[in-house]
Design an enzyme around this catalytic site. Structure first.
Site: not given
Lengths: 492, 95
Positions: A79, A154, A178
């Site tokens: 990420k 997210s 997330s």
């Protein structure tokens, strides 16, 4: 068998036994990315040359008989809020569009020490603030299960990349769900460990008292094996925990829930829960019962206060953490500004997107003189009460079971118009962040539209072993059931 | 409670410059969020200690030893404006 069908652990095994080469595995991923990435937009940055060089070096070392690590040669995605030395790290924001870290996050270092090949940085909501990956400065990510839907957020890029076969596994971060919620929406497994299990060193902070790094993978075993690699006390993160003998998460994977006490919060099954999600999750609870677990519905309480407490605390911590983006040492800088304060204001106004500004403003307000006690301290007191409610639950149960999200993946463009509605989507996941407990999202079927539903299992703090055993048992039981149905059909 | 003045003050503290539309939107958003957050007042927490950390927080001490090497060039490369090996900021004192 198509290389991309393997789990990360299976691929590592094949590479170790030289049935598959590291470059061959990498090229399989490139082919998939070349063919499909334009459709999904999982990545903000892809690092072809560096990855190829590393894969080739690893192959030579493997052939020389070196023992490298449990994930030698396995392509991973990371990420884009985890710093990667020499690779741009944007947090999905214009603010960090050109930021190249001079060091790697502890979790990334550990993954690389285990032999992983980092192939790119995945798309995310700006500074991890969002539940859909739509607040990214670098465009939306589409859900590989249905391109008209969001992948969740997210860590939407990480979940979509795993689901689309554009990597074998990925790292995400979970401040309010997330990792788990995008895993649920994309039909993969996502694990949020106990707070402090993985060092936050090199993670761009959002809400430091709740941020935790976790793996997303094809199955429970991949997530456990990745956690084995990334977990560990680190002096550079004073809140990281020395788990000592408690690690060895992969070793906890036994198919056995005989006598395990599983609590199902009845408060999670009230209005607002999509019928298809309710049914899939309740069916999953029955699978546990059929495998010998004691499954009980109970009243957890305080569920309506979870979202207000979380958003107060998260916004407060975010407003403080994001104060550092001032345009001077790194990141975006507004042009031709005469005074220092004007430079800060212009830089931040132009560099941050709408959702980030919204949370900074709310956070600044709840921390400001006159409102601190009424909002910020109040939320922290409510946080204590919520933790106690869970402590009481874990006095009676080994694992708690419920949905990950009230609905399956929303359609693109549906969520951002009403922020409060979007925040309410986090109602089942944020308790794990407020209390620090570990939780996992495991696919448990599909809804009326054929979209994946995620089952959430929550464990007591530091009790990943029990949590992973429950998740693994469910996954194996469902797999056996599915295989039996297929062979029954074949027999006619 | 959330007036134009509140928004102006908060924006100043947060070092954000908001347009007319953004200010109006911020006012609406904050009213709505705070209205919802006020739900917490239903709970009597007078006797409850606030929780700021998951595990009981204690100071963690260590020796102050330099472990990083010289990365001046790489670090300066991330700044938009650099002069003679230093970050450039606008003038902060009247000359």
């Amino acid at each position: 068998m198509d290389i991309l069908q393997y789990t990360a652990v299976e691929l590592a095994e094949c590479i170790r036994h030289r049935k598959i080469g590291t470059v061959e595995a990498l090229e399989a991923v490139w082919q998939r990315i070349d063919a499909e990435e334009a459709k999904w937009n999982c990545y903000i940055t892809v690092e072809r040359e560096k990855a190829l060089k590393r894969a080739a070096t690893l192959q030579r070392r493997i052939e020389a008989g070196e023992q490298i690590g449990p994930f030698a040669g396995v392509p991973f995605a990371v990420k884009d809020n985890l710093c990667t030395k020499g690779i741009r790290t944007t947090c999905g924001s214009r603010m960090l569009e050109q930021f190249v870290p001079t060091y790697s996050a502890a979790a990334v270092e550990r993954l690389e020490a285990a032999g992983a090949v980092i192939i790119g940085k995945t798309n995310m909501d700006e500074f991890a603030m969002g539940s859909t990956t739509e607040t990214s400065y670098f465009g939306v990510t589409h859900n590989p299960c249905d391109p008209a839907c969001v992948p969740g957020g997210s860590s939407g890029g990480s979940a979509a990349a795993v689901a689309a076969g554009e990597c074998f596994a990925a790292l995400g971060t979970d401040t309010g769900g997330s990792v788990r919620q995008p895993a649920s929406h994309c039909g993969v497994v996502g694990l949020k460990p106990t707070y402090g299990t993985v060092s936050r060193y090199g993670l761009v902070s959002y809400a430091s008292s709740m941020d935790q790094i976790g793996p997303l993978g094809r199955d429970v075993r991949d997530c456990a094996a990745i956690l084995d690699v990334i977990a560990g006390r680190d002096d550079r993160d004073a809140t990281s925990v020395d788990r000592g003998e408690q690690t060895g998460f992969k070793a906890a994977l036994r198919q056995d829930v005989e006598g395990m006490r599983i609590g199902v919060p009845a408060d999670y099954f009230t209005e607002g829960l999509q019928p298809g999600v309710r049914k899939a999750v309740q069916d999953a609870a029955e699978v546990f019962r059929a495998n010998g677990a004691v499954v009980e519905y109970f009243d957890l309480g305080l569920t309506q206060y979870v979202v207000p407490a979380y958003y107060t605390i998260a916004a407060a911590e975010a407003s403080s953490n994001l104060e550092r983006f001032d345009g001077i040492k790194y990141g975006y800088r507004a042009q031709d500004i005469g005074t220092l304060h004007a430079l800060y204001q212009k830089t931040r106004s132009e560099g941050f997107g709408a959702e980030v500004k919204r949370r900074i403003l709310l956070g600044t307000f709840v921390l400001s003189t006159g409102y601190y006690d009424a909002y910020y301290l109040k939320a922290q007191r409510v946080r204590t009460r919520i933790r106690r409610a869970f402590d009481e639950a874990f006095a009676n149960y080994d694992v708690l079971l419920g949905p990950v999200a009230p609905t399956t993946a929303p359609r693109l463009g549906e969520s951002l118009s009403d922020p409060l509605q979007m925040y309410l989507q986090d109602i089942y996941t944020i308790s794990a962040n407020l209390t620090g407990m570990p939780a996992i999202s495991v696919p448990c079927g599909t809804d009326e539209k054929g979209l994946p539903v995620g089952l959430q299992l929550m464990g007591d703090r530091l009790a990943e072993g029990t949590l992973l055993r429950a998740a693994y048992t469910y996954e194996q039981a469902v797999k056996t059931e599915r295989e039996r149905n297929v062979s029954d059909k074949e027999r006619g | 409670m959330i007036t134009d003045e509140t928004i102006a003050k908060i924006a100043l503290l947060a070092k954000l410059e908001l347009s007319e539309t953004e200010r109006e939107q911020a006012k609406q958003d904050m009213r709505k969020m705070l209205g919802y957050i006020d739900l917490m007042n239903e709970l009597d927490t007078a006797e409850t200690e606030p929780m700021s950390h998951v595990f009981s927080a204690e100071n963690v001490f260590r020796e102050d030893v330099v472990v990083n090497g010289d990365m001046r060039e790489e670090m300066l490369a991330n700044a938009q404006l650099v002069k003679d090996g230093m970050f450039v900021v606008p003038q902060t004192f009247e000359g």
